[in-house]
Design an enzyme around this catalytic site. Structure first.
Site, PDB file in Angstrom:
ATOM      1  N   ASP A 118     -54.569   4.483   9.556  1.00 18.47           N
ATOM      2  CA  ASP A 118     -55.625   5.479   9.109  1.00 18.47           C
ATOM      3  C   ASP A 118     -54.856   6.811   8.912  1.00 18.47           C
ATOM      4  O   ASP A 118     -53.776   6.981   8.988  1.00 18.47           O
ATOM      5  CB  ASP A 118     -56.543   5.612  10.721  1.00 18.47           C
ATOM      6  CG  ASP A 118     -55.632   6.064  11.928  1.00 18.47           C
ATOM      7  OD1 ASP A 118     -55.336   7.325  12.063  1.00 18.47           O
ATOM      8  OD2 ASP A 118     -55.351   5.134  12.598  1.00 18.47           O
ATOM      9  N   ASP A 152     -55.516   9.670  10.796  1.00 17.99           N
ATOM     10  CA  ASP A 152     -55.354  10.540  11.877  1.00 17.99           C
ATOM     11  C   ASP A 152     -56.718  11.181  11.742  1.00 17.99           C
ATOM     12  O   ASP A 152     -57.926  10.648  11.248  1.00 17.99           O
ATOM     13  CB  ASP A 152     -54.323  11.222  12.157  1.00 17.99           C
ATOM     14  CG  ASP A 152     -54.292  11.796  13.594  1.00 17.99           C
ATOM     15  OD1 ASP A 152     -54.405  10.824  14.626  1.00 17.99           O
ATOM     16  OD2 ASP A 152     -53.743  13.018  13.724  1.00 17.99           O
TER      17      ASP A 152
END
Length: 288
Positions: A212, A214
């Site tokens: 991802d 973040d």
């Protein structure tokens, strides 16, 4: 040491890693260490001609928080099996646009923001200060990167891994601060693993799998379900990477990581109590 209880290469990862296709002569061993029990049984097997020790960092079924992991027992257990090189597989968030989900990052630097973990094998009567200028073994990281390129995996060599305590993911303010610091990825387990591996004179490198961005991007934030869905895809590639890199690792000569304690022990041998010498004999026996 019996051949079946010996391993040259340690692999720390999630549950199911021992199920990599082609692993032969598989057996489980449950080990006790002076620092307690490892996260789970260690699975020994042969893959691509290499004797390997597989250890699920969070325990089978992912039972342990990053803070609850007994990192000292994990690294000591691998050392006791003869391991000299440790591959760490873990999920991370990206702090840079070009480090996209499903990419691999092989970091070369570490920033530690953890708070409550046991960071060293030493203390209690013996002092040692190892060099951690390069916390990830450069040669081992390069071998992983080269193998990833041969497998046409999207990967990046270098970058700073910032290790947070967890288990919650970052706040937006934290994520922006880490990005401004110049960090590349964020995770929860590289420290104290890297530090303990260096004290145990084992080469250590991280194969960080991006799941991802973040929360520095303007989105709905990170959620565990999405992370795990991406991690499943990453895990398939991680298994290919491990199998692909092992032949090169068998050819690697010893490097500076494997003599890290040579000039690091400050305490006079005469001042180290017999009980401490026995407890740390696996680590310091050749020096004191």
């Amino acid at each position: 040491m019996k051949k079946k209880s010996f391993a040259e290469i340690g692999i720390i990862g999630g549950s199911g890693l021992y199920e990599i296709g082609g692993v032969g002569d598989v057996r489980e061993v449950r080990l006790k260490t002076p620092f307690g029990s490892p996260s789970d049984a260690v699975v020994l097997g042969t893959l691509s001609g290499a004797r390997c020790a597989f250890l699920p960092r969070h325990g089978k079924g992912h039972r342990l928080l990053p803070t609850e992991i007994n990192y000292r027992a994990n690294l000591y257990a691998l050392k006791s099996l003869g391991v000299r090189q440790v591959l760490s597989l873990s999920a991370v968030g990206s702090l840079k646009e070009e480090l996209a989900p499903r990419h691999f990052v092989f970091p070369d630097q570490l920033i530690d923001e953890t708070k409550t973990r046991a960071y060293t094998f030493f203390g209690g009567g013996v002092v040692a200060h190892v060099s951690l200028a390069d916390p990830f073994c450069p040669g081992l990281s390069l071998a992983l990167f080269d193998a990833s390129q041969k497998l046409s995996l999207k990967s990046h060599l270098g970058g700073a891994y910032i290790c947070m305590e967890g288990p919650a993911f970052s706040s937006r303010a934290e994520s922006q601060a880490h990005k401004k610091m110049g960090c590349s990825i964020i995770g929860m387990t590289a420290s104290p693993e890297a530090k303990l591996a260096r004290e145990a004179e084992m080469c250590y490198a991280a194969a960080a799998m991006v799941t991802d961005y973040d929360v520095w991007k303007d989105d709905d934030g990170v959620n565990a379900a999405e992370v795990m869905a991406t991690l499943k895809v990453n895990s398939r590639n991680a298994k290919r990477l491990v199998a692909g890199v092992l032949p090169a690792l068998l050819q690697r000569p010893a490097c500076a990581c494997q003599s890290a304690l040579k000039a690091a022990i400050i305490t006079s041998p005469q001042a180290i109590a017999p009980g401490i010498k026995k407890k740390l004999g696996l680590l310091i026996g050749k020096y004191v």
